[in-house]
Write a protein that holds these residues in place. Sequence first.
Motif: not given
Length: 163
Positions: A102-106, A110-113, A129-132
């Motif tokens: 479930g980690t979101v990283f860039t 591009t933001s990716l989960r 995913v949308p950028a934080p």
Amino acid sequence: TLNGATLRPGEEQSEIVDPEHLAILTTGPLSMTGGTVALDLVNATPGSGHDQLVVNGTVALNAPTLQINVPGPIPAIGTSFVIVANDGTDPVAGIFAGLPEGTVFTADGTSLRITYLGGSGNDVVLIVVPAPASNVEQVPTLSTWMMLLLTLTLAAIGLRMRG
């Protein structure tokens, strides 16, 4: 079994996307300790749109680094990339370094989960995913300044009336 090695199914992409340099690497059981898995993502089609590992057998990830390159435009939100297609029903053991479920990283803006439960339930999948939201402080508006000035003026009048 790979220890400290770099695994790259296709060739590294530049800013010019060439589908001929993307690939699917099919292997038997995969065990990685340290090292790097380097993948390029362009679109959701394995082989011509992104690099993919197809594993026939168990998958053991003992903290290899996941290096993602997005050489083209940012893919649409919701786009999924199956980066490790795990056959059968055996779960992926372990995780990529610093990327629990479930980690979101860039990567390249591009933001990716990441999920280790994607695809057929046991594949490693990256989802755009949308950028934080950024933590940019709000600049006070004119109305905020006016309310502050009014509050200070009323406080000053109140103090004069007491004294």
